[in-house]
Structure formats: C-alpha cells, structure tokens
Design a protein around this motif. Structure first.
Motif, mmCIF file in Angstrom:
data_model
loop_
_atom_site.group_PDB
_atom_site.id
_atom_site.type_symbol
_atom_site.label_atom_id
_atom_site.label_comp_id
_atom_site.label_asym_id
_atom_site.label_seq_id
_atom_site.Cartn_x
_atom_site.Cartn_y
_atom_site.Cartn_z
ATOM 1 N N PRO A 153 77.175 28.885 47.869
ATOM 2 C CA PRO A 153 77.350 30.320 48.115
ATOM 3 C C PRO A 153 76.291 30.965 48.993
ATOM 4 C CG PRO A 153 76.661 29.920 45.858
ATOM 5 C CD PRO A 153 76.968 28.583 46.460
ATOM 6 N N ARG A 154 75.244 30.225 49.348
ATOM 7 C CA ARG A 154 74.260 30.782 50.281
ATOM 8 C C ARG A 154 74.730 30.675 51.732
ATOM 9 N NH1 ARG A 154 70.725 28.611 46.279
ATOM 10 N NH2 ARG A 154 69.282 30.186 45.473
ATOM 11 N N LEU A 155 75.846 29.972 51.956
ATOM 12 C CA LEU A 155 76.337 29.730 53.313
ATOM 13 C C LEU A 155 77.665 30.439 53.563
ATOM 14 C CD1 LEU A 155 75.712 25.871 53.535
ATOM 15 C CD2 LEU A 155 74.143 27.723 54.142
ATOM 16 N N HIS A 156 78.021 30.573 54.851
ATOM 17 C CA HIS A 156 79.354 31.025 55.232
ATOM 18 C C HIS A 156 80.351 29.911 54.899
ATOM 19 C CE1 HIS A 156 77.732 34.367 57.694
ATOM 20 N NE2 HIS A 156 76.824 33.496 58.109
ATOM 21 N N HIS A 157 81.524 30.278 54.392
ATOM 22 C CA HIS A 157 82.581 29.304 54.135
ATOM 23 C C HIS A 157 83.848 29.727 54.875
ATOM 24 C CE1 HIS A 157 79.918 28.352 50.805
ATOM 25 N NE2 HIS A 157 80.580 27.226 50.612
ATOM 26 N N ILE A 158 84.450 28.780 55.588
ATOM 27 C CA ILE A 158 85.756 28.988 56.206
ATOM 28 C C ILE A 158 86.691 27.940 55.615
ATOM 29 C CG2 ILE A 158 87.092 28.934 58.329
ATOM 30 C CD1 ILE A 158 84.541 29.887 59.771
ATOM 31 N N ILE A 159 87.722 28.391 54.955
ATOM 32 C CA ILE A 159 88.639 27.498 54.255
ATOM 33 C C ILE A 159 89.962 27.485 55.000
ATOM 34 C CG2 ILE A 159 89.763 27.005 52.049
ATOM 35 C CD1 ILE A 159 87.518 28.645 50.719
ATOM 36 N N THR A 160 90.336 26.333 55.507
ATOM 37 C CA THR A 160 91.555 26.193 56.304
ATOM 38 C C THR A 160 92.708 25.681 55.444
ATOM 39 O OG1 THR A 160 91.088 23.904 56.929
ATOM 40 C CG2 THR A 160 90.117 25.639 58.285
ATOM 41 N N GLN A 161 93.864 25.513 56.069
ATOM 42 C CA GLN A 161 95.063 24.961 55.422
ATOM 43 C C GLN A 161 95.551 25.823 54.258
ATOM 44 O OE1 GLN A 161 96.362 22.719 57.185
ATOM 45 N NE2 GLN A 161 95.412 20.720 57.080
ATOM 46 N N VAL A 162 95.228 27.106 54.277
ATOM 47 C CA VAL A 162 95.747 28.010 53.242
ATOM 48 C C VAL A 162 97.079 28.539 53.757
ATOM 49 C CG1 VAL A 162 95.202 29.981 51.751
ATOM 50 C CG2 VAL A 162 93.356 28.589 52.698
ATOM 51 N N TYR A 163 98.077 27.670 53.732
ATOM 52 C CA TYR A 163 99.319 27.931 54.448
ATOM 53 C C TYR A 163 100.401 28.587 53.597
ATOM 54 C CZ TYR A 163 100.411 23.526 52.159
ATOM 55 O OH TYR A 163 100.578 22.546 51.227
ATOM 56 N N ASP A 164 100.203 28.686 52.273
ATOM 57 C CA ASP A 164 101.171 29.400 51.443
ATOM 58 C C ASP A 164 100.468 29.939 50.197
ATOM 59 O OD1 ASP A 164 100.924 27.314 49.568
ATOM 60 O OD2 ASP A 164 102.750 26.313 50.224
ATOM 61 N N ARG A 165 101.224 30.670 49.373
ATOM 62 C CA ARG A 165 100.614 31.349 48.226
ATOM 63 C C ARG A 165 100.215 30.373 47.128
ATOM 64 N NH1 ARG A 165 104.327 36.570 47.045
ATOM 65 N NH2 ARG A 165 102.576 37.090 45.673
ATOM 66 N N PHE A 166 100.859 29.204 47.083
ATOM 67 C CA PHE A 166 100.461 28.209 46.093
ATOM 68 C C PHE A 166 99.059 27.683 46.407
ATOM 69 C CE2 PHE A 166 100.059 23.759 44.821
ATOM 70 C CZ PHE A 166 100.242 23.877 43.450
ATOM 71 N N VAL A 167 98.817 27.315 47.669
ATOM 72 C CA VAL A 167 97.478 26.853 48.062
ATOM 73 C C VAL A 167 96.474 27.983 47.878
ATOM 74 C CG1 VAL A 167 96.062 25.952 49.949
ATOM 75 C CG2 VAL A 167 98.420 25.174 49.684
ATOM 76 N N ASP A 226 74.022 38.268 45.714
ATOM 77 C CA ASP A 226 74.044 38.810 44.351
ATOM 78 C C ASP A 226 73.545 37.762 43.365
ATOM 79 O OD1 ASP A 226 74.621 39.930 41.907
ATOM 80 O OD2 ASP A 226 76.595 40.655 42.479
ATOM 81 N N GLU A 227 72.603 38.138 42.508
ATOM 82 C CA GLU A 227 72.082 37.199 41.510
ATOM 83 C C GLU A 227 73.155 36.737 40.536
ATOM 84 O OE1 GLU A 227 68.658 38.689 39.545
ATOM 85 O OE2 GLU A 227 67.361 38.486 41.309
ATOM 86 N N GLN A 228 74.224 37.524 40.379
ATOM 87 C CA GLN A 228 75.319 37.111 39.510
ATOM 88 C C GLN A 228 75.921 35.786 39.978
ATOM 89 O OE1 GLN A 228 78.525 39.964 39.271
ATOM 90 N NE2 GLN A 228 79.667 38.781 37.745
ATOM 91 N N VAL A 229 75.888 35.556 41.300
ATOM 92 C CA VAL A 229 76.378 34.296 41.856
ATOM 93 C C VAL A 229 75.264 33.256 41.900
ATOM 94 C CG1 VAL A 229 77.407 33.174 43.868
ATOM 95 C CG2 VAL A 229 78.107 35.489 43.235
ATOM 96 N N LEU A 230 74.112 33.645 42.437
ATOM 97 C CA LEU A 230 73.023 32.697 42.646
ATOM 98 C C LEU A 230 72.495 32.112 41.346
ATOM 99 C CD1 LEU A 230 71.058 34.517 45.502
ATOM 100 C CD2 LEU A 230 72.833 32.775 45.686
#
Length: 361
Positions: A153-167, A226-230
């Motif tokens: 979570p300290r980094l940028h994330h790009i998540i691909t292949q999110v091609y439908d609502r199930f994924v 946010d410390e809630q995540v870290l």
C-alpha cells in the motif's frame, strides 16, 4: 526458420500508432489479432486491412488460460506452416499480454523466432491522466489472479484485466483485506481513446457496482498514508521495534535483554490461553498481538547483536512448515490426522538427529 512478428496496436486510435508499426500492419500478411475489440481495428479495416482474430476462441472457453494456450498453439503451428506470420495485440506487446510471454517462452523450444515490435502501452496515457510518476514506485497487477501478498500500500497500484463485474468483485474483496471499505480508487476505462475515455473516482466498496466495465478497464489504487492501512503491515511493525530500540526510543525497551523478557513470553502465552478458554475473540486478537510483540522484540535484540533478524525467524518457520508437511507441499500421501502426527514426529526426530550430528563436528 519460422518467425512471428508481434506488433502493438497502441492504447487508442490510429493517430497514436508509431509510424513504423502502422506501416508494418498495412503490409502484414498473414495477420492474426488477439481481439478485434480495439478502437484502432475499425479504422484499419476501413483502409482495407485483412486479418484473422481469436475472438471466437474466447467464446469457446470459460477460462482465460485455456484461451491463451489455444491462441499460442495456433500461432506456433501457423508460423511453422507459413514461415513468417504477424500477430497484433492491444497496447504494447510486453505489457499485460500473457500470450506474448508464452510465445517468448515456447518459441525457441518449437523452433520459432519471436520478434517484438513497438506500440504505445495504455500505461502512458494513464500515467498522464492520473498525474503520477511511476518512478515513485508502481505495481502493475492482473485482476484475474490478484492476491493479498502482491499488494504494497505504500506504492501506486494499477490493476488490469478488470473486464467485468465478477472480476471487479474479486478485486474488491482482495483489496478490502488491506484497505478500508471507503478507500478512494479510480476506475479507468479506455484511457487515451477519444470519446470513450472514462475516469471514475469512487470508494472501494462501490467497485463492482460500476456499470461501464469492459476489456479496456483498469483500476488505480493510490499509495496509502493513513495509519489505518499502514498499521496492518509487517514492515510497519519492524520499523516500530527498530525505533523503540533506537537512540531516541523507549528507555524501557532499550534496556531489555532475552533474559529479562523470558517472564513476559510466558505471561503473554498464558493470557492467550485464558482468552481462548473465555471464548473472547476480541481479547484473543489483542493477546496474540502481545505474544507477537515478544517475538518482534527478541528478534530486534538479536539483530542488534548480529545474531539473526526477524526475516531469519520467518525463513526458519516457513522452511520448517514446508519440510514437516510433505503431504501438502510434496508428493507424500497420508490418510488422516493420526498419520500426519506420526509423520510430524518422524521428521522432527530426524531434524533432531541431524542437529546433534552438526554439534559434534
């Protein structure tokens, strides 16, 4: 020798294609494309481009891995039969294109040379729209096989292949193991394609409620401060204990030794047992944390003494669990829990024998 030339169709329209790729596509025969569902294909069709797409393969199989295997096998066979073929994929061939990586891995084994051409990745316009610098730390992940262990979570994330609502739902559930439900994310669709581009900033819990999701959709998750995540991270705990034992740390923590902490290890273990006996889940969570505190503190002391560190503790634990579970991580077959117990004791005895032999040397 058989050859496959792989070309990238870019992130959007024909105007975004590199000139060299465009000119190659115009004369490429025979040309295969992974999918014709890409904005540039309609423009090239109007210019007379002919090709064979693999869209019908997607319709025949429910799982992507089977689809990719069929595409790759077909391309390798066609290359051996025809000598030279061309294969076009969306974006850049080496970005989020599993069939390309499979061709690179299998090509030499099958006597087929694979050449990679250019093409603009969707990442270029995405970085521009989101105004992020990937040099700050960026992780590119596949939404169809996303796991918690891949997330930082300290980094940028790009998540691909999110091609439908199930994924999208599966991605949401994985992210929610680490991020708050209302964590702000961006759903990016057809970035760089004029007239189709959409950037939608939403709370995480709404991800699978977005209607306009398709094969050009990616999800951006910004770095967390946010410390809630870290505070859910292993390395956060490591930093805390290093600070506590550091020059500006806690006087009590700094003076502790393995010997002085012995009684606390026993006390915390006893309190864990009491929480279990009481059936108090919240108390059990807290007491397990207190017991883990002792592990971290002992490891930090050992690190300062140059003996071992927390990573060594984890390595020892992981190796032991794998070694003592050959029926899970190996080929051994056991019938029931009693067999497992006997096998455990057998492995443990062998470990003890080897340890004694090492000490005698």
């Amino acid at each position: 020798m058989a050859t496959i030339h792989i070309l990238g169709l870019g992130a959007g329209t024909k105007a975004q294609l590199p000139l060299g790729v465009y000119e190659t596509l115009k004369q490429a025969q025979p040309l295969f494309v992974r999918t014709k569902d890409h904005p540039v294909m309609a423009e090239l069709e109007r210019e007379g481009l002919t090709y064979r797409s693999f869209d019908e393969v997607y319709e025949r199989h429910p799982h992507f891995q089977v689809v990719y295997e069929e595409i790759v096998n077909c391309l390798l066979e066609e290359a051996k039969r025809q000598g030279t073929i061309y294969y076009a994929v969306p974006g850049h061939p080496l970005v989020a294109e599993q069939t390309v990586h499979m061709l690179l891995n299998q090509g030499s084994e099958k006597g087929v040379t694979v050449h990679i051409g250019g093409g603009q990745s969707f990442l270029d316009p995405l970085f521009a729209r989101l105004q992020i610098d990937p040099n700050d730390g960026c992780v590119l992940l596949d939404g169809t096989c996303l796991t918690l262990s891949q997330l930082n979570p300290r980094l940028h994330h790009i998540i691909t292949q999110v091609y439908d609502r199930f994924v999208a739902s599966e991605v949401k559930l994985t992210l929610m193991e680490l991020y708050p439900d209302d964590y702000s994310i961006t759903v990016a669709t057809a970035v760089g394609v004029i007239g189709q581009e959409q950037l939608l900033e939403i709370p995480l819990y709404e991800l699978d409620r977005v209607l306009d999701i398709n094969n050009m959709t990616a999800v951006y998750v910004p770095p967390a401060t946010d410390e809630q995540v870290l505070n859910r991270l292993y390395d956060q705990a490591r930093d805390i204990f290093r600070t506590l034992r550091g020059p500006d740390g806690c006087p009590w923590d700094k003076k502790q030794t393995h010997e002085s902490l012995k009684k606390y290890v026993l006390e915390e273990a006893q309190e864990v047992c009491e929480a279990i006996d009481a059936g108090d889940v919240d108390q059990l969570k807290e007491e397990l944390g207190d017991l883990l505190l002792q592990v971290f503190l002992h490891a930090q002391i050992a690190e300062e003494e140059g003996l071992f560190n927390m990573e060594d503790v984890l390595q020892s634990l992981n190796e032991k669990m794998i070694r003592r579970h050959p029926h899970v991580f190996g080929d051994l077959r056991l019938q029931d829990a009693e067999d497992v117990k006997q096998q455990w004791e057998k492995i443990k005895a062998e470990e003890y024998r080897q340890k004694q032999n090492r000490q005698k040397r």
